[in-house]
Write an enzyme that holds these catalytic residues in place. Structure first.
Site, PDB file in Angstrom:
ATOM      1  N   ASP A 151      19.605  19.295  50.090  1.00 52.95           N
ATOM      2  CA  ASP A 151      19.811  20.544  50.705  1.00 52.95           C
ATOM      3  C   ASP A 151      19.202  20.776  52.066  1.00 52.95           C
ATOM      4  O   ASP A 151      17.967  20.179  52.185  1.00 52.95           O
ATOM      5  CB  ASP A 151      19.549  21.817  49.606  1.00 52.95           C
ATOM      6  N   HIS A 224      32.326  21.801  51.141  1.00 54.58           N
ATOM      7  CA  HIS A 224      31.242  22.588  51.441  1.00 54.58           C
ATOM      8  C   HIS A 224      30.520  22.221  52.864  1.00 54.58           C
ATOM      9  O   HIS A 224      30.500  23.207  53.681  1.00 54.58           O
ATOM     10  CB  HIS A 224      30.250  22.488  50.414  1.00 54.58           C
TER      11      HIS A 224
END
Length: 312
Positions: A151, A224
């Site tokens: 992330d 995403h």
């Protein structure tokens, strides 16, 4: 950035291994408002006092305020782009707005530091506020989210992080501040784990092990990573994310706390629109088939100078 910009809060503090996110609502009445105004000036001192006990613990605190709270606490002159959280999407796949007047984002390399600071920050407030959401986040292995992918890969660093997050001469009255959106996502890990690694990679748009972005020839346009890249006038607009996994395995709760800082809410909101509405409409983020947003609030983080001046 303008010259002599007020000193910002620790928005671009280096990523740490622990965090506590707290969202609170303000009690009614001038007594509660005055208690919060006085408290604002003490935040920096409390961070120093707790952090001094573990000098290498990298303790920090960011405090932000919502549109409604700003008017109550600081008057009608608000940061130029501050407004209530804008919802996006349709029922069943929606970025929802939830109550929240004050945000506290506490970070450290030890959870006990975050916990102690949270305790010391809340004690003087008494019943002037009510905490409506509290999440204790942890850093997951090698910077991976709850769904197993790294992330924050595209986060800006150094001067670029400051440029992306800190208000300058576009709003000189509130220079040194920053906008922040927080959302709590819950994941259906049983459904996610039924996907093969290759299927998960197509949802995210990156290789799971190496974190290398998939080639455009194979990366779906509704992945995403494709939908969270924001461009304006042909240039990519960066935001700073410090997302954290959280959860309670015994309650089958597995989540990600999204927190994104920017010098304007525009790129943050464009990202949410891309994800929940789609680009084009209906071509929404595939990750939302496995993740549900259960909170959402927009805050403005004033400069440290602004907060400390409230003590005068």
């Amino acid at each position: 950035m303008m010259k002599n910009t007020p000193y910002p809060q620790g928005v671009d503090t280096p990523i740490t291994s622990s965090a506590i996110f707290m969202v609170a609502t303000l009690s009614s009445g001038e007594e509660a408002a005055q208690a919060v105004r006085s408290w604002c000036a003490d935040i920096a001192g409390l961070v120093r006092a707790v952090g001094k006990r573990v000098p290498d613990g990298n303790l920090s605190c960011v405090c932000g305020f919502s549109f409604n709270a700003w008017g109550i606490l600081f008057g009608s002159t608000r940061p130029a782009s501050l407004h209530t959280f804008r919802e996006f999407g349709v029922e069943g796949r929606k970025a929802i707005a939830t109550p929240g007047d004050i945000l506290l984002h506490l970070r450290a390399d030890r959870m006990d530091l975050c916990f102690e600071l949270a305790t010391q920050l809340l004690a003087p407030l008494g019943d002037a506020v009510q905490v409506v959401d509290e999440v204790h986040g942890f850093r997951n292995f090698d910077m991976r989210s709850m769904v197993g992918f790294v992330d924050g890969t595209e986060n800006p660093v150094g001067n670029k992080a400051v440029e992306a997050t800190i208000v300058g001469d576009e709003d000189p009255t509130f220079a040194g501040g920053s906008y922040v959106i927080v959302q709590k996502y819950l994941h259906d890990m049983n459904a996610w784990n039924r996907l093969t690694v290759e299927q998960q990679e197509l949802v995210i748009g990156r290789k799971k092990l190496s974190d290398i972005e998939l080639d455009d020839s194979v990366k779906p346009s509704n992945s995403h990573s494709a939908l969270t890249v924001i461009e304006k006038d042909g240039k990519e607009v960066k935001i700073l994310r410090d997302n954290m996994p959280f959860g309670r395995p015994g309650s089958n709760e597995f989540g990600t706390y999204f927190i994104g800082y920017a010098r304007s809410p525009e790129p943050l909101e464009q990202m949410l629109e891309n994800m929940f509405v789609g680009r084009p409409v209906g071509h929404y983020d595939r990750l939302l088939d496995f993740s549900k947003a259960v909170s959402g609030t927009l805050f403005f983080v004033p400069s440290s100078d602004f907060l400390e001046a409230l003590g005068d």
